[in-house]
Scaffold this motif. Structure first.
Motif, mmCIF file in Angstrom:
data_model
loop_
_atom_site.group_PDB
_atom_site.id
_atom_site.type_symbol
_atom_site.label_atom_id
_atom_site.label_comp_id
_atom_site.label_asym_id
_atom_site.label_seq_id
_atom_site.Cartn_x
_atom_site.Cartn_y
_atom_site.Cartn_z
ATOM 1 N N GLN A 1 -0.934 12.527 -0.699
ATOM 2 C CA GLN A 1 -0.280 11.395 -1.486
ATOM 3 C C GLN A 1 1.237 11.543 -2.573
ATOM 4 O OE1 GLN A 1 -3.230 8.707 -3.774
ATOM 5 N NE2 GLN A 1 -1.619 9.348 -5.102
ATOM 6 N N ASP B 1 -3.652 14.531 -3.570
ATOM 7 C CA ASP B 1 -2.357 14.309 -4.572
ATOM 8 C C ASP B 1 -1.711 15.260 -4.837
ATOM 9 O OD1 ASP B 1 -4.707 14.733 -5.955
ATOM 10 O OD2 ASP B 1 -5.378 12.970 -7.013
ATOM 11 N N GLY C 1 -0.473 4.283 5.544
ATOM 12 C CA GLY C 1 -0.724 5.076 5.832
ATOM 13 C C GLY C 1 -2.664 5.570 5.457
ATOM 14 N N VAL D 1 1.857 11.968 5.650
ATOM 15 C CA VAL D 1 0.366 12.125 6.079
ATOM 16 C C VAL D 1 0.780 13.202 8.105
ATOM 17 C CG1 VAL D 1 0.107 9.558 5.070
ATOM 18 C CG2 VAL D 1 1.253 9.800 7.837
ATOM 19 N N ILE E 1 -3.840 12.877 4.111
ATOM 20 C CA ILE E 1 -2.939 12.135 3.535
ATOM 21 C C ILE E 1 -2.072 13.312 2.558
ATOM 22 C CG2 ILE E 1 -2.763 10.471 1.945
ATOM 23 C CD1 ILE E 1 -4.979 8.695 3.602
ATOM 24 N N GLY F 1 5.427 12.252 -0.490
ATOM 25 C CA GLY F 1 4.254 12.773 0.252
ATOM 26 C C GLY F 1 4.426 12.709 1.969
ATOM 27 N N ASP G 1 3.130 1.804 3.135
ATOM 28 C CA ASP G 1 4.232 3.191 4.701
ATOM 29 C C ASP G 1 2.482 2.929 5.391
ATOM 30 O OD1 ASP G 1 6.258 3.992 5.764
ATOM 31 O OD2 ASP G 1 5.705 5.578 5.083
ATOM 32 N N LEU H 1 6.395 10.147 3.894
ATOM 33 C CA LEU H 1 6.648 8.472 2.781
ATOM 34 C C LEU H 1 7.948 7.831 3.297
ATOM 35 C CD1 LEU H 1 3.447 9.016 1.066
ATOM 36 C CD2 LEU H 1 3.738 8.032 3.422
ATOM 37 N N ARG I 1 -7.918 13.095 1.743
ATOM 38 C CA ARG I 1 -6.578 12.938 0.610
ATOM 39 C C ARG I 1 -6.939 13.575 -0.112
ATOM 40 N NH1 ARG I 1 -7.339 11.776 -5.261
ATOM 41 N NH2 ARG I 1 -5.868 9.872 -5.084
ATOM 42 N N VAL J 1 1.429 4.655 -0.477
ATOM 43 C CA VAL J 1 0.711 5.352 1.141
ATOM 44 C C VAL J 1 0.451 3.820 1.732
ATOM 45 C CG1 VAL J 1 -1.116 6.325 2.155
ATOM 46 C CG2 VAL J 1 -0.350 7.753 0.220
#
Length: 406
Positions: free
Chosen positions: A144, A87, A162, A66, A142, A64, A160, A59, A85, A157
């Motif tokens: 993130q 984290d 995402g 994707v 993803i 982070g 950007d 990102l 997703r 995200v």
């Protein structure tokens, strides 16, 4: 390929790779990074994806990433992508466990299970990369940053691009109150909004022998701590719709000096979207009433954090069907709405999504059920394989539903 043969393919893959995913999780656990600082974690995920032949994009925020994955030509669905997703960040707290993979970074710990979320989502990506014939449609993974930071890295995200082209999104969160193998589901709101309020008080200061001649900020602060939450609650139609709790007060250094400055910080939570939108004005107006005639000046900085996560009923139905088919009818249990917040809410405000509670408690553990954000928090690592099975099954079920809507 039938569902049974697909399940067998995942089972066979896990037999070969389960230990590797556990080792990856333990590596993350031993080397946690705070919100916005997940550079090494981002690189570890990127490298592992690259080894599997998957391209990813870091990102613009610097942490982070994707990763998109498409089915081979002529296989699977087309159209909008389905997103999984995870984290990456950890918490600013000590890891108090006595285990080989205990955090090696003082004051930073994965006490919320983000290392598990990341390992599971990575596992799903690696399985599909190795079995392209199993990819049911266009996917996005993803990873993130900064979930623990208000208002949350999910906004990074989104900013950007995402979630552009995403038709649905699913995420997992560890639940130490559920035994491993259990899945908690709830349509509609499943978490609460989580805001922050900082109040700066100022006065002329003075001597503690003569508090009546000045604005006694410590006493005034005590009044705010005790009165403001009560009055905010009483101003609502349902007093149970808000929790305002002060976690920090700083004022003065000497016992015989009335300070000229005092700062208070509180978290403000609500399960109601309507209440969440009204809270900044409500807290500000109520604070002015509390401070009237005290002689203290004040400045309120109210920071909207995250709204409640609201699970899309159709996506929840997909998850429930997949979980029961994969893990058995008894695996699925109703989830209650939590007072905790999660920035997955920013995704569900824009696209249909579902946040899933993943049981991680070892019922044989002598430590009982430790809560999230506890210094001794840990998981039954059998939950990693279960999570991979669940996410791959949910992915198949999602695209099958698009092809054959009920």
């Amino acid at each position: 390929m039938t569902a049974a043969s697909a399940d067998q393919a995942v089972a066979d893959w896990l037999d070969e790779h389960r230990d590797g995913l556990v080792a990856f999780r333990r590596n993350l656990h031993a080397h946690p990074e705070l919100s916005g600082e997940e550079h090494a974690t981002t690189e570890l995920v990127r490298e592992r994806l690259a080894v599997a032949g998957l391209d990813s994009r870091v990102l613009a925020s610097g942490t982070g990433l994707v990763c998109d994955l498409d089915p081979p030509a002529g296989i699977g669905s087309s159209g909008d992508r389905f997103a999984l997703r995870a984290d990456l960040d950890a918490l600013a707290m000590d890891d108090d466990k006595d285990v080989p993979y205990r955090s090696q970074t003082a004051g930073v710990a994965h006490a919320c299970g983000h290392d598990v979320h990341t390992s599971i989502t990575l596992g799903a990506a690696l399985f599909f990369a190795q079995h392209p014939d199993q990819i049911p449609g266009p996917l996005r993974f993803i990873f993130q940053p900064a979930e623990e930071r208000v208002p949350g890295g999910a906004l990074d995200v989104i900013a950007d691009g995402g979630i552009e082209g995403i038709g649905g999104i699913v995420g997992l969160h560890c639940d130490p109150k559920l035994d491993v193998g259990k899945i908690g589901l709830k349509a509609g709101p499943i978490s609460s909004a989580a805001d922050m309020a900082e109040i700066a008080l100022t006065g002329p200061g003075g001597h503690t022998a003569r508090p009546e001649l000045t604005a006694d900020l410590v006493t005034i602060a005590a009044t705010i701590v005790t009165e403001l939450p009560i009055r905010v609650r009483e101003a609502l139609e349902s007093p149970d719709d808000v929790k305002m709790v002060f976690g920090s007060i700083h004022a003065g250094d000497a016992a015989n000096v009335i300070p000229a400055h005092c700062t208070l910080r509180a978290s403000v939570r609500t399960p109601s979207l309507d209440v969440w939108e009204s809270l900044p004005d409500l807290v500000d107006g109520t604070l002015r009433d509390v401070l009237r005639d005290t002689g203290a000046e004040h400045d309120l900085v109210y920071t909207h954090g995250v709204p409640p996560v609201s699970n899309d009923p159709a996506i929840i139905s997909v998850v429930e069907a997949a979980a029961k088919a994969e893990l058995g009818d008894d695996a699925v249990t109703p989830a209650i709405q939590s007072w905790g917040g999660d920035d997955f809410a920013w995704f569900t405000r824009r696209i249909p999504g579902a946040y899933i509670r993943l049981g991680v408690h070892d019922p044989t553990s002598p430590n009982g059920q430790l809560d999230l954000h506890a210094g001794h928090f840990d998981v039954d690592e059998g939950s990693i394989g279960i999570g991979v099975r669940l996410l791959t099954a949910v992915t198949r079920s999602y695209f099958a539903g698009l092809a054959h809507p009920s």
